[in-house]
Design an enzyme around this catalytic site. Structure first.
Site: not given
Ligand SMILES: [Zn+2]
Length: 297
Positions: A127, A2-3, A170, A104
């Site tokens: 997980r 998931p982002e 940078r 789970h």
């Protein structure tokens, strides 16, 4: 994994059920996920009322009527689902009239909603890279997980002027600078690739090279800031519908199945109008970067 857009979609799905609800009971089925659960996890949450659900980068923050604040992270495979008798269809969260705890399902929150109806929120994580931690409200922003995080990529505060300052001088590649959570918080590999493609900027050029020391902003920093905000906004908007329509057989949510412009399209034709380039994959800092060398300069 998931982002940020997935986490925001989950927040928006949970909020209507959780906000204003009282936590009647908490069932914690393991001592730990990625980290041990906080001490007195069940005791400190039971009886509290949920004030609001927030998000910082990829952290979900559940604010109660008194300390602690519950910080949740979905890790690689974490998800929430709602069990409620009468719940409207909400994006990001799945509704099941009844539920039995699966292998789970690590935490179940039993709620009485603001409307006085019963509901359960189940956290599932095969997980177990997800976690739940406590913070005091007063010190939330300096919590170990949140301290040092950069600006959110969702709001108008992220603009060309800010990028001009953040990236000035940078030498690190643009791709790496965008993944640096101390600069911009919550941008992951997929959306960095997509934002750079939209902005027509090469992931390989030095971050500082799109800035100007003499002007407050540049055309490139403006383009990139807009691309980042739009990529995230589009993903959040798309997430609602795709999550609603996509559920695994075990009831856990499928994360976004977007059609990307650059990400995971190695060898395919660039989708930019007028570009005859091919999407190429390179490895930067150990991670795959997908871009079009013809139109991303
Ligand atoms: Zn191209």
């Amino acid at each position: 994994m998931p982002e940020l857009p997935e986490v925001e979609t989950v927040r928006r799905g949970l909020a209507p059920v959780m906000e204003g609800a009282t936590i009647v009971a908490v069932e914690q089925r393991r001592p730990d996920l990625r980290f041990p659960f906080p001490e007195k996890f069940v005791e400190r949450l039971t009886g509290r009322r949920v004030e609001s659900l927030g998000r910082r980068a990829k952290y979900l923050t559940i604010h109660l009527d008194a300390d602690p604040v519950l910080i949740c992270h979905l890790g690689m495979s974490g998800s929430f689902r709602i069990h409620a008798e009468e719940a409207e269809a909400m994006p990001g969260v799945f509704h099941h009239a009844r539920g039995e705890a699966g292998p789970h399902d690590h935490v179940t929150f039993t709620l009485e909603t603001a409307a006085g109806t019963p509901a359960q929120i189940v956290f599932n994580d095969p997980r177990r890279f997800g976690f739940m931690l406590f913070s005091d409200m007063a010190t939330l922003s300096s919590h170990t997980m949140l301290a040092g995080l950069g600006i959110e990529p969702t709001g108008n505060a992220l603009d060309g002027v800010l990028l001009n300052t953040l990236f000035a001088g940078r030498r690190t590649p643009l791709k790496a600078a965008l993944l640096d959570q101390r600069l911009i918080a919550g941008l992951g590999n997929i959306y960095v690739c997509e934002a750079l493609w939209r902005a027509g900027l090469s992931p390989r050029r030095a971050a500082g090279s799109i800035t100007s020391p003499n002007r407050p902003t540049t055309a490139r920093t403006e383009r990139l800031a807009t691309a980042i905000r739009e990529v995230i906004a589009d993903a959040i908007a798309a997430g609602g519908s795709s999550l609603r329509d996509y559920v695994h057989a075990d009831g856990s949510p499928g994360y976004f199945q977007h059609s990307f412009s650059a990400y995971d399209r190695e060898g395919e034709a660039c989708r930019r109008e007028g570009c005859s380039g091919t999407i190429t994959r390179i490895v930067q800092s150990g991670r795959s970067t997908f871009y079009c060398p013809a139109c991303q300069r």
